[in-house]
Design a protein around this motif. Structure first.
Motif, PDB file in Angstrom:
ATOM      1  N   GLY A 169       5.186 -15.002 -14.470  1.00  0.00           N
ATOM      2  CA  GLY A 169       4.735 -16.234 -15.122  1.00  0.00           C
ATOM      3  C   GLY A 169       3.582 -16.032 -16.091  1.00  0.00           C
ATOM      4  N   PHE A 170       3.222 -14.775 -16.359  1.00  0.00           N
ATOM      5  CA  PHE A 170       2.144 -14.503 -17.320  1.00  0.00           C
ATOM      6  C   PHE A 170       2.762 -14.009 -18.625  1.00  0.00           C
ATOM      7  CE2 PHE A 170       0.160 -13.413 -13.157  1.00  0.00           C
ATOM      8  CZ  PHE A 170      -0.871 -14.330 -13.159  1.00  0.00           C
ATOM      9  N   GLU A 171       2.829 -14.868 -19.635  1.00  0.00           N
ATOM     10  CA  GLU A 171       3.367 -14.442 -20.926  1.00  0.00           C
ATOM     11  C   GLU A 171       2.241 -13.843 -21.760  1.00  0.00           C
ATOM     12  OE1 GLU A 171       6.420 -14.267 -21.661  1.00  0.00           O
ATOM     13  OE2 GLU A 171       7.219 -15.409 -19.954  1.00  0.00           O
ATOM     14  N   VAL A 172       2.394 -12.600 -22.185  1.00  0.00           N
ATOM     15  CA  VAL A 172       1.397 -11.973 -23.065  1.00  0.00           C
ATOM     16  C   VAL A 172       2.125 -11.365 -24.257  1.00  0.00           C
ATOM     17  CG1 VAL A 172      -0.186 -11.513 -21.161  1.00  0.00           C
ATOM     18  CG2 VAL A 172       1.448  -9.747 -21.846  1.00  0.00           C
ATOM     19  N   ALA A 173       1.378 -11.172 -25.364  1.00  0.00           N
ATOM     20  CA  ALA A 173       2.003 -10.700 -26.597  1.00  0.00           C
ATOM     21  C   ALA A 173       2.297  -9.199 -26.532  1.00  0.00           C
ATOM     22  CB  ALA A 173       1.097 -11.011 -27.793  1.00  0.00           C
ATOM     23  N   ASP A 174       1.383  -8.426 -25.930  1.00  0.00           N
ATOM     24  CA  ASP A 174       1.587  -6.972 -25.905  1.00  0.00           C
ATOM     25  C   ASP A 174       0.722  -6.355 -24.815  1.00  0.00           C
ATOM     26  OD1 ASP A 174       2.765  -4.576 -26.836  1.00  0.00           O
ATOM     27  OD2 ASP A 174       0.989  -4.096 -28.018  1.00  0.00           O
ATOM     28  N   LYS A 200      -6.732   3.856 -14.547  1.00  0.00           N
ATOM     29  CA  LYS A 200      -5.842   3.350 -15.588  1.00  0.00           C
ATOM     30  C   LYS A 200      -6.611   2.423 -16.518  1.00  0.00           C
ATOM     31  CE  LYS A 200      -3.256   1.974 -12.214  1.00  0.00           C
ATOM     32  NZ  LYS A 200      -2.251   1.256 -11.409  1.00  0.00           N
ATOM     33  N   ARG A 201      -6.095   2.291 -17.728  1.00  0.00           N
ATOM     34  CA  ARG A 201      -6.692   1.389 -18.719  1.00  0.00           C
ATOM     35  C   ARG A 201      -5.571   0.613 -19.392  1.00  0.00           C
ATOM     36  NH1 ARG A 201      -8.451   1.190 -24.131  1.00  0.00           N
ATOM     37  NH2 ARG A 201     -10.548   0.374 -24.365  1.00  0.00           N
ATOM     38  N   PHE A 202      -5.686  -0.688 -19.389  1.00  0.00           N
ATOM     39  CA  PHE A 202      -4.682  -1.539 -20.031  1.00  0.00           C
ATOM     40  C   PHE A 202      -5.333  -2.280 -21.188  1.00  0.00           C
ATOM     41  CE2 PHE A 202      -3.502  -1.144 -15.585  1.00  0.00           C
ATOM     42  CZ  PHE A 202      -2.150  -0.879 -15.630  1.00  0.00           C
ATOM     43  N   GLU A 203      -4.632  -2.347 -22.314  1.00  0.00           N
ATOM     44  CA  GLU A 203      -5.048  -3.188 -23.435  1.00  0.00           C
ATOM     45  C   GLU A 203      -4.018  -4.302 -23.545  1.00  0.00           C
ATOM     46  OE1 GLU A 203      -7.109   0.346 -26.128  1.00  0.00           O
ATOM     47  OE2 GLU A 203      -5.311  -0.670 -26.847  1.00  0.00           O
ATOM     48  N   ILE A 204      -4.478  -5.529 -23.385  1.00  0.00           N
ATOM     49  CA  ILE A 204      -3.568  -6.673 -23.365  1.00  0.00           C
ATOM     50  C   ILE A 204      -3.868  -7.596 -24.535  1.00  0.00           C
ATOM     51  CG2 ILE A 204      -2.767  -8.654 -22.003  1.00  0.00           C
ATOM     52  CD1 ILE A 204      -3.580  -7.122 -19.501  1.00  0.00           C
ATOM     53  N   GLU A 205      -2.850  -7.864 -25.360  1.00  0.00           N
ATOM     54  CA  GLU A 205      -2.959  -8.857 -26.435  1.00  0.00           C
ATOM     55  C   GLU A 205      -2.415 -10.163 -25.877  1.00  0.00           C
ATOM     56  OE1 GLU A 205      -3.862  -8.078 -29.728  1.00  0.00           O
ATOM     57  OE2 GLU A 205      -3.574  -5.903 -29.843  1.00  0.00           O
ATOM     58  N   LEU A 206      -3.270 -11.174 -25.792  1.00  0.00           N
ATOM     59  CA  LEU A 206      -2.834 -12.425 -25.176  1.00  0.00           C
ATOM     60  C   LEU A 206      -2.054 -13.302 -26.159  1.00  0.00           C
ATOM     61  CD1 LEU A 206      -5.975 -13.343 -23.059  1.00  0.00           C
ATOM     62  CD2 LEU A 206      -3.824 -12.323 -22.298  1.00  0.00           C
ATOM     63  N   ARG A 255      -8.461  -8.610 -28.006  1.00  0.00           N
ATOM     64  CA  ARG A 255      -7.629  -8.219 -26.878  1.00  0.00           C
ATOM     65  C   ARG A 255      -8.502  -8.097 -25.651  1.00  0.00           C
ATOM     66  NH1 ARG A 255      -6.697  -2.204 -29.341  1.00  0.00           N
ATOM     67  NH2 ARG A 255      -8.800  -1.486 -28.964  1.00  0.00           N
ATOM     68  N   VAL A 256      -7.834  -7.983 -24.519  1.00  0.00           N
ATOM     69  CA  VAL A 256      -8.550  -7.874 -23.251  1.00  0.00           C
ATOM     70  C   VAL A 256      -8.277  -6.488 -22.689  1.00  0.00           C
ATOM     71  CG1 VAL A 256      -8.842  -8.841 -20.950  1.00  0.00           C
ATOM     72  CG2 VAL A 256      -8.298 -10.336 -22.878  1.00  0.00           C
ATOM     73  N   ALA A 265     -13.343  -8.703 -22.750  1.00  0.00           N
ATOM     74  CA  ALA A 265     -12.774  -8.941 -24.082  1.00  0.00           C
ATOM     75  C   ALA A 265     -13.264  -7.850 -25.020  1.00  0.00           C
ATOM     76  CB  ALA A 265     -13.213 -10.306 -24.590  1.00  0.00           C
ATOM     77  N   GLU A 266     -12.456  -7.492 -25.983  1.00  0.00           N
ATOM     78  CA  GLU A 266     -12.822  -6.445 -26.936  1.00  0.00           C
ATOM     79  C   GLU A 266     -12.176  -6.774 -28.272  1.00  0.00           C
ATOM     80  OE1 GLU A 266     -12.918  -2.000 -25.800  1.00  0.00           O
ATOM     81  OE2 GLU A 266     -11.113  -2.175 -27.010  1.00  0.00           O
ATOM     82  N   GLU A 267     -12.933  -6.595 -29.367  1.00  0.00           N
ATOM     83  CA  GLU A 267     -12.326  -6.731 -30.698  1.00  0.00           C
ATOM     84  C   GLU A 267     -11.388  -5.563 -30.921  1.00  0.00           C
ATOM     85  OE1 GLU A 267     -12.059  -8.912 -33.225  1.00  0.00           O
ATOM     86  OE2 GLU A 267     -12.961 -10.231 -31.724  1.00  0.00           O
ATOM     87  N   SER A 268     -10.151  -5.810 -31.291  1.00  0.00           N
ATOM     88  CA  SER A 268      -9.240  -4.697 -31.582  1.00  0.00           C
ATOM     89  C   SER A 268      -9.560  -4.147 -32.969  1.00  0.00           C
ATOM     90  CB  SER A 268      -7.797  -5.142 -31.489  1.00  0.00           C
ATOM     91  OG  SER A 268      -7.557  -6.185 -32.388  1.00  0.00           O
TER      92      SER A 268
END
Lengths: 82, 82
Positions: free
Chosen positions: B30-35, A40-46, A3-4, A78-81
């Motif tokens: 326009g940014f599709e992300v999983a989570d 703020k901190r966001f964890e995004i799964e692409l 995840r990012v 990038a970070e390993e979840s």
């Protein structure tokens, strides 16, 4: 799945009223600290590979939506979840 | 001066309405992300040495004020400030 992480913090020269309030509340609880900044901190799964292009896309998301670049700095990595 | 970073995120089993809203807004751009999960990040300057006891004190601050341990997890770590 990798995840990012996007970290958004108020720029150093910008007054941070949330941080000031937290510092005051900590003091009332008996915790004296020199300074607090709140962001703020966001964890995004692409849902796909996290490569250089993906990180560039996340930087675009951060500057358009996640952060206000006038008053906030952001960092993307990038970070390993777990 | 070294500082301590506290990262507060909603527990994995807890619904995160902020993250859901951000994911929707990214999709409309326009940014599709999983989570997306949204949390908080605190940078704390203690004004003294950052040793094990200081980190324990920050963990106490986190569980009392910075995070709600019922619905949030937090992580505490020392970091060299820029």
């Amino acid at each position: 799945m990798p995840r990012v992480v996007v970290e958004v913090m108020p720029k150093p020269e910008i007054l941070d009223p949330q941080g000031v309030a937290v510092r005051g509340a900590l003091g009332r609880l008996g915790f004296e600290v020199a300074d607090v900044r709140q962001g703020k901190r966001f964890e995004i799964e692409l849902g796909g590979e996290v490569d250089g292009a993906a990180l560039d896309r996340v930087r675009e998301m951060a500057s358009m939506l996640l952060a206000n670049p006038v008053i906030e700095d952001f960092a993307v990595r990038a970070e390993e979840s777990a």
